[in-house]
Design a protein around this motif. Structure first.
Motif, mmCIF file in Angstrom:
data_model
loop_
_atom_site.group_PDB
_atom_site.id
_atom_site.type_symbol
_atom_site.label_atom_id
_atom_site.label_comp_id
_atom_site.label_asym_id
_atom_site.label_seq_id
_atom_site.Cartn_x
_atom_site.Cartn_y
_atom_site.Cartn_z
ATOM 1 N N LYS A 46 0.874 -1.084 -0.143
ATOM 2 C CA LYS A 46 -0.106 0.062 0.186
ATOM 3 C C LYS A 46 0.948 1.208 0.090
ATOM 4 O O LYS A 46 0.651 2.111 -0.740
ATOM 5 C CB LYS A 46 -0.797 0.054 1.211
ATOM 6 N N LYS A 105 1.051 3.922 -3.057
ATOM 7 C CA LYS A 105 0.794 5.479 -2.702
ATOM 8 C C LYS A 105 1.896 6.205 -3.268
ATOM 9 O O LYS A 105 1.727 7.418 -3.968
ATOM 10 C CB LYS A 105 0.636 5.535 -1.447
ATOM 11 N N SER A 124 1.794 6.584 -7.008
ATOM 12 C CA SER A 124 0.799 7.193 -7.497
ATOM 13 C C SER A 124 1.145 8.772 -7.501
ATOM 14 O O SER A 124 1.023 9.819 -8.315
ATOM 15 C CB SER A 124 -0.676 7.162 -6.672
ATOM 16 N N ALA A 153 5.741 7.803 2.501
ATOM 17 C CA ALA A 153 4.477 8.166 2.045
ATOM 18 C C ALA A 153 3.641 9.409 2.399
ATOM 19 O O ALA A 153 3.161 10.220 1.566
ATOM 20 C CB ALA A 153 3.742 6.908 1.708
ATOM 21 N N SER A 189 3.113 12.856 0.560
ATOM 22 C CA SER A 189 1.517 13.200 0.557
ATOM 23 C C SER A 189 1.187 14.497 1.079
ATOM 24 O O SER A 189 0.654 15.560 0.462
ATOM 25 C CB SER A 189 0.665 12.375 1.174
#
Length: 325
Positions: free
Chosen positions: A18, A22, A25, A316, A320
Motif C-alpha cells: 500500500k 501510494k 501514484s 508516503a 503526500s
C-alpha cells in the motif's frame, strides 16, 4: 514490490504494498509525461529531422523506448536516461573512492566507474598547506599521504587522454577516517548544491558521493579557506601547522561511544533507504534516524522488516503532505 528482498509477514507485505502504491501514484502524477518503459512510444515531430539517441529505436515509423527511464530532449536529439545505470561522471561531481594503486606522481582510485580515476600529486593540497611545486621528495613520500585501501573524497576535474582526473584542492577533500563507507546504487544519489553535511545534533559528518559511495563519520573541524588565504598573505611564516595542533590530533585517536552509535544509526538509515529504493538525501536520512530514536529502537533492529515498512509508510505520508501544501 520493486524487487525488495525482505522476510516479511503477510500483514507487512500488505502494508508495504500500500505504501509503495501510494508513492507510485504520487510520483506518476509528476512524471507521467516524461517516464517511459520498454516499448512505449515517444511523441516526436516527424517533420523535423529527429536524432534518435541512447535508449530509443525506430519501430514501424515510430520512436519507441528500449529502456525504462526519463525522456530527455536536447534540440533535435531525443534519448532516454535510464533510471538504473552505472555512474557517469560530470565535471564538479563530489566522489568518494578507494585508493587501489600508488603510481608515479599519481594515485589511482576505484570510484564505481568503468575505469579507475586518477588523482595527480599536483592536484591536491600538501599536508603542510604550502602552495609550492611538488618535488622528488614529495613523490617519495606519497604513501605518507594516501596508501592502498585509504578512503578519499575528491572532486571530478575532467577527462584527459589518460582517463578521468580528480582534484582535492580544498581542506574539505582528502582522506576520510573514523567512520563507515556505504555503497548504494548511484541513481539513488541525486546531484545537489551541497553534498557535505554536518549533523550537528549527532556530532557526525555525512558526505553523499555522486558515484554511490556514502561516508558517515565523526565530525572533523575543517579550516576556512578564506582564513587560510589571509594568513598566507599576511604572515608567510604562519602557514606551517603548530606542534601543539599536531600533538592534539594525534592524541585524539578514538571516537566516543555516543558518536559511534549515531554513526551506526545514520549508516543503517542509508541501508534501509537503499533497500527500499528511495532517493537518499539529508532530510530523509535525518527523518529515519529520528524515527528510530523516537521508537527507542536498538541500532541493529533498524535493519528489521518492521522498521523498513514503517519507513516506507512515513515516506508516503511525508510526500503526500508536501504535495498538499
Amino acid at each position: 514490490m520493486r524487487g525488495i528482498q525482505l522476510p516479511l509477514s503477510q500483514t507487512q507485505k500488505v502494508r508495504l504494498q500500500k505504501a509503495l502504491e501510494k508513492l507510485e501514484s504520487l510520483s506518476s502524477k509528476v512524471n507521467s509525461n516524461a517516464s517511459v518503459t520498454i516499448s512505449d512510444s515517444i511523441s516526436v515531430n516527424h517533420e523535423d529531422s529527429v536524432l534518435k539517441g541512447h535508449g530509443t529505436a525506430d519501430l514501424n515509423g515510430e520512436v519507441v523506448a528500449t529502456v525504462c527511464g526519463i525522456v530527455e530532449r536536447v534540440n533535435k536529439l531525443v534519448y532516454v536516461r535510464a533510471l538504473r545505470s552505472r555512474y557517469k561522471p560530470e565535471v564538479g561531481d563530489i566522489v568518494i573512492g578507494l585508493v587501489v594503486e600508488v603510481a608515479q606522481k599519481r594515485w589511482r582510485l576505484e570510484i564505481n566507474y568503468s575505469q579507475n580515476a586518477v588523482l595527480m600529486l599536483s592536484s591536491m593540497n600538501m599536508p603542510d598547506g604550502v602552495q609550492r611545486r611538488r618535488t622528488s621528495v614529495d613523490e617519495l613520500n606519497m604513501r605518507s599521504i594516501f596508501e592502498e585501501q585509504d578512503v578519499v573524497c575528491a572532486e571530478v576535474r575532467g577527462f584527459q587522454h589518460d582517463g578521468l582526473h580528480l582534484q582535492a584542492r580544498s581542506q574539505k577533500y582528502g582522506k576520510l577516517h573514523r567512520g563507515q563507507l556505504l555503497s548504494v546504487p548511484p541513481y539513488l544519489v541525486k546531484r545537489q548544491k551541497q553534498h557535505f553535511h554536518h549533523l550537528e545534533e549527532y556530532g557526525t559528518d555525512l558526505i553523499l558521493g555522486c558515484n554511490g559511495l556514502i561516508w558517515v563519520g565523526e565530525h572533523i573541524e575543517g579550516k576556512d579557506d578564506m582564513v587560510d588565504d589571509q594568513v598566507n598573505e599576511s604572515a608567510p611564516e604562519a602557514v606551517l601547522p603548530s606542534k601543539n595542533y599536531v600533538s592534539l590530533d594525534q592524541e585524539k585517536n578514538y571516537t566516543t561511544l555516543e558518536t559511534r552509535k549515531y554513526i551506526c544509526r545514520a549508516a543503517n538509515a542509508v541501508r534501509v533507504l537503499s533497500t527500499l529504493g528511495f532517493n537518499i538525501t539529508l532530510e530523509i536520512i535525518k527523518g529515519v534516524v529520528d524515527l528510530s530514536l523516537s521508537m527507542n529502537l536498538d541500532i541493529h533492529d533498524m535493519l528489521g522488516s518492521e522498521f523498513c515498512v514503517l519507513v516506507a509508510e512515513k515516506e508516503a505520508e511525508r510526500r503526500s503532505s508536501n504535495k498538499k501544501r
